[in-house]
Scaffold this motif. Structure first.
Motif, short mmCIF file in Angstrom:
data_model
loop_
_atom_site.label_atom_id
_atom_site.label_comp_id
_atom_site.label_asym_id
_atom_site.label_seq_id
_atom_site.Cartn_x
_atom_site.Cartn_y
_atom_site.Cartn_z
N UNK A 157 0.83 -1.21 0.00
CA UNK A 157 0.00 0.00 0.00
C UNK A 157 0.86 1.25 0.00
N UNK A 158 2.03 1.19 0.62
CA UNK A 158 2.92 2.35 0.63
C UNK A 158 3.34 2.73 -0.79
N UNK A 159 3.60 1.72 -1.60
CA UNK A 159 4.02 1.96 -2.98
C UNK A 159 2.91 2.63 -3.79
N UNK A 160 1.69 2.11 -3.65
CA UNK A 160 0.57 2.69 -4.40
C UNK A 160 0.33 4.14 -3.98
N UNK A 161 0.43 4.39 -2.67
CA UNK A 161 0.23 5.74 -2.15
C UNK A 161 1.30 6.69 -2.69
N UNK A 162 2.54 6.22 -2.74
CA UNK A 162 3.65 7.05 -3.23
C UNK A 162 3.47 7.38 -4.71
N UNK A 240 10.07 7.63 -6.02
CA UNK A 240 11.18 7.14 -5.20
C UNK A 240 11.54 8.14 -4.11
N UNK A 241 11.64 9.41 -4.47
CA UNK A 241 12.00 10.43 -3.48
C UNK A 241 10.94 10.53 -2.39
N UNK A 242 9.67 10.50 -2.77
CA UNK A 242 8.58 10.61 -1.80
C UNK A 242 8.55 9.40 -0.89
N UNK A 243 8.71 8.21 -1.45
CA UNK A 243 8.68 6.96 -0.67
C UNK A 243 9.85 6.93 0.32
N UNK A 244 11.05 7.23 -0.17
CA UNK A 244 12.24 7.18 0.69
C UNK A 244 12.13 8.13 1.87
N UNK A 245 11.45 9.25 1.69
CA UNK A 245 11.30 10.21 2.77
C UNK A 245 10.15 9.85 3.70
N UNK A 246 9.02 9.44 3.13
CA UNK A 246 7.81 9.24 3.93
C UNK A 246 7.82 7.93 4.71
N UNK A 247 8.37 6.89 4.13
CA UNK A 247 8.32 5.57 4.78
C UNK A 247 9.69 5.12 5.27
N UNK A 248 10.51 6.09 5.63
CA UNK A 248 11.83 5.78 6.16
C UNK A 248 11.71 5.19 7.57
N UNK A 249 12.52 4.17 7.83
CA UNK A 249 12.63 3.55 9.15
C UNK A 249 14.11 3.25 9.36
N UNK A 250 14.50 2.94 10.58
CA UNK A 250 15.90 2.56 10.79
C UNK A 250 16.31 1.40 9.86
N UNK A 251 17.34 1.62 9.09
CA UNK A 251 17.82 0.58 8.17
C UNK A 251 17.32 0.74 6.74
N UNK A 252 16.42 1.71 6.50
CA UNK A 252 15.95 1.89 5.12
C UNK A 252 14.52 2.37 5.04
N UNK A 253 13.71 1.65 4.25
CA UNK A 253 12.29 1.97 4.10
C UNK A 253 11.47 0.71 4.36
N UNK A 254 10.22 0.91 4.78
CA UNK A 254 9.37 -0.24 5.09
C UNK A 254 8.45 -0.57 3.92
N UNK A 255 8.01 -1.81 3.87
CA UNK A 255 7.01 -2.26 2.90
C UNK A 255 6.12 -3.28 3.59
N UNK A 256 4.82 -3.20 3.30
CA UNK A 256 3.84 -4.06 3.94
C UNK A 256 3.35 -5.14 2.98
N UNK A 257 3.28 -6.36 3.49
CA UNK A 257 2.65 -7.47 2.79
C UNK A 257 1.43 -7.88 3.60
N UNK A 258 0.27 -7.89 2.96
CA UNK A 258 -0.92 -8.41 3.63
C UNK A 258 -1.13 -9.84 3.17
#
Length: 268
Positions: A157-162, A240-258
């Motif tokens: 969902x993070x990818x679609x939102x970005x 890419x720029x929006x995702x890297x900034x908005x969903x940043x977490x320690x170690x990189x960026x997060x992604x959700x699998x449902x």
């Protein structure tokens, strides 16, 4: 309405990436473990010996191995659309008690009844999922189990939102997966008794969104709709720029699998 999937493109994609699939399929392994745990819970400790098992979308044999170990007296049919994926699975597990079948489940004709039919991370690529569920329910022996783990609509969902934030002209970029309700209705419509129906969110961290996209492609989670649109480079760069900034977490960026898990039984 579910988008139409180009099944030939799905097969070609998995053939191309079969040699590197296992290195990127951590989530699929976790899905298979969860599915087998739910199936074991429903069957209980005193189940009678199982003789016939079908693995639909066997891939490189992640779930096949679990089925092989759980049902030591069973003959297992492992079915997959990709010849290269099956070759990797056969290399890993051999041919003892496993019959490897290269076929598309949507056109495949069921030759017998199975006591257990299982599928992991494959049903989301079906063009006609309700028809396949109906077909497989007809392949189940009385008292048999259907066990499925597949991706749900909140996957990525993070990818679609970005992409939306980046001004992507496409209505939606990426796969459209059916919700849990769809699978519940499809299974119950066949007269099967649903024993387990659950939704699990699994999160992973990647060094960057580009690393995430590479992993998605290599593990086969990219989609193959017949109406895909070209992706403008400027949109990709903004995403890419929006995702890297908005969903940043320690170690990189997060992604959700449902993950949607269903276990159902055919009544006697």
């Amino acid at each position: 309405m579910k988008e139409e999937i180009d099944r030939r493109l799905v097969a070609r994609h998995f053939d191309l990436h079969a040699h590197e699939y296992d290195a990127h399929a951590e989530v699929q392994r976790e899905m298979a473990e969860r599915l087998m745990a739910r199936l074991a819970r429903v069957e209980g400790p005193h189940r009678p010996p199982v003789r016939t098992v079908l693995d639909v979308g066997a891939g490189t044999g992640v779930l096949t191995r679990f089925l092989f170990e759980r049902y030591p007296e069973a003959e297992i049919t492992a079915l997959d659309i990709s010849e290269a994926m099956l070759w990797r699975a056969r290399e890993r597990l051999g041919t003892a008690r496993v019959r490897w079948v290269q076929a598309d489940v949507e056109t495949w004709r069921c030759p017998r009844r199975y006591e257990v039919i299982a599928s992991n991370a494959a049903f989301q690529w079906l063009s006609r999922p309700s028809e396949v569920v109906r077909k497989l329910s007809g392949c189940l022996a009385d008292g048999g189990m259907l066990a499925v783990a597949t991706f749900g609509p909140r996957t990525f969902w993070e990818l679609f939102f970005a992409f939306r934030q980046a001004g992507d002209p496409a209505p939606r970029r990426g796969p459209t997966f059916p919700p849990m309700r769809f699978w519940s209705e499809a299974i119950r419509a066949c007269g099967l008794k649903v024993e387990v129906l659950e939704r699990v969110r699994v999160r992973r961290v990647y060094p960057s969104v580009r690393d995430f996209l590479k992993t998605v492609k290599k593990m086969g989670a990219s989609h193959a709709p017949k109406s895909d649109r070209p992706l403008p480079r400027r949109v990709l760069a903004r995403m890419e720029a929006w995702y890297n900034e908005t969903f940043a977490v320690p170690g990189g960026v997060r992604a959700t699998f449902e993950v949607v898990i269903a276990v159902a039984q055919k009544r006697h």
